[in-house]
Scaffold this active site. Structure first.
Site: not given
Length: 263
Positions: A44-47
């Site tokens: 995903l774009s961020e964790t």
């Protein structure tokens, strides 16, 4: 080791819209390589990884599939949503960060989550990098930058939504990313965000960059409260305002997945 994980769509009230972030709760930090591997696996774009410090106080770190990120708005919203929704947190949350100081988050009676961000107003760029112009299919009317990104300003929403970009050219601007923006038809302003050096080609919704977009458009439009739209393929709404030296960015969120990581 079993770790709780949540995937939340941020800056939307509809699943599969906005920007997805994974949220992982920790007792203590994992090895940086393990956290990066989890972010790569999540893809995903961020964790966001959060670790409790005290009452309503947490440390937060953000990892894209490529690297650790200094500042991420949508994953902060997602982490706050998880704490409010699943851990019965009430009142204001304080997130401590290494690069942008403390972030203060509250849930409004409307259900919107309001985040207090530092003011990261961009400054004009006189010597525009050739790589920036080569990486965008249209020439901006103005270019600025802050610690996070170059700001390419365009005349119309159509300029922004129809824009094509060349990732390899924009990647050479690292460590800075690129945001393109213009006044909107139904919104005060619209934007798109490209970050090939740090996370991926185009980010669906980027809360952090609105700490720079808000002061810029506030001055241009002579308004302190603005409604924004990030015009990615998923799209997301942000409600932005200026209070003193702080930028307030608000949005909604909806859960997609709850589960457990086995390491």
């Amino acid at each position: 080791m079993k770790l709780p994980i949540y995937i939340v769509d941020a800056f939307t009230n509809t699943q599969f819209k906005g920007n997805s972030a994974a949220v992982v709760l920790l007792d203590t930090w994992l090895d940086d390589g393990v956290m990066q591997s989890i972010a790569i696996e999540n893809n995903l774009s961020e964790t966001a990884f959060i670790s409790i410090k005290g009452h309503n106080a947490y440390d937060i770190r953000w990892f894209s599939p490529i690297t650790e990120i200094d500042f991420c708005g949508h994953a902060t919203l997602a982490a706050s949503f998880v704490l409010f929704e699943y851990y019965q947190v009430t009142g204001e949350i304080q997130f401590s960060t290494d690069k942008v100081g403390d972030l203060f988050i509250s849930r409004q009676p409307t259900g919107f989550i309001e985040m207090k961000f530092p003011n990261q107003e961009p400054e004009p760029v006189l010597d525009i990098p050739s790589e920036l112009l080569a990486g965008l299919s249209k020439k901006p009317i103005e270019v600025l930058k802050n610690r996070q990104a170059y700001f390419a300003i365009f005349e119309t929403e159509e300029d922004v939504t129809s824009l094509q970009y060349e990732s390899e050219a924009l990647k050479s601007l690292a460590p800075l990313d690129v945001v393109v923006t213009a006044t909107g038809d139904k919104y005060d302003f619209v934007s798109r965000y490209f970050w090939p050096a740090n996370g991926g080609d185009e980010d669906p919704v980027t809360g952090s960059i609105h700490s720079g977009l808000t002061p810029y458009w506030s001055k241009k439009l002579n308004k302190t409260e603005l409604k924004a739209y990030q015009a990615s393929f998923r799209g997301g709404e942000l409600f932005c305002s200026i209070v003193g030296e702080q930028i307030l960015v608000s949005g909604q969120a909806v859960v997609y997945l709850t589960g457990t990581i086995d390491i």
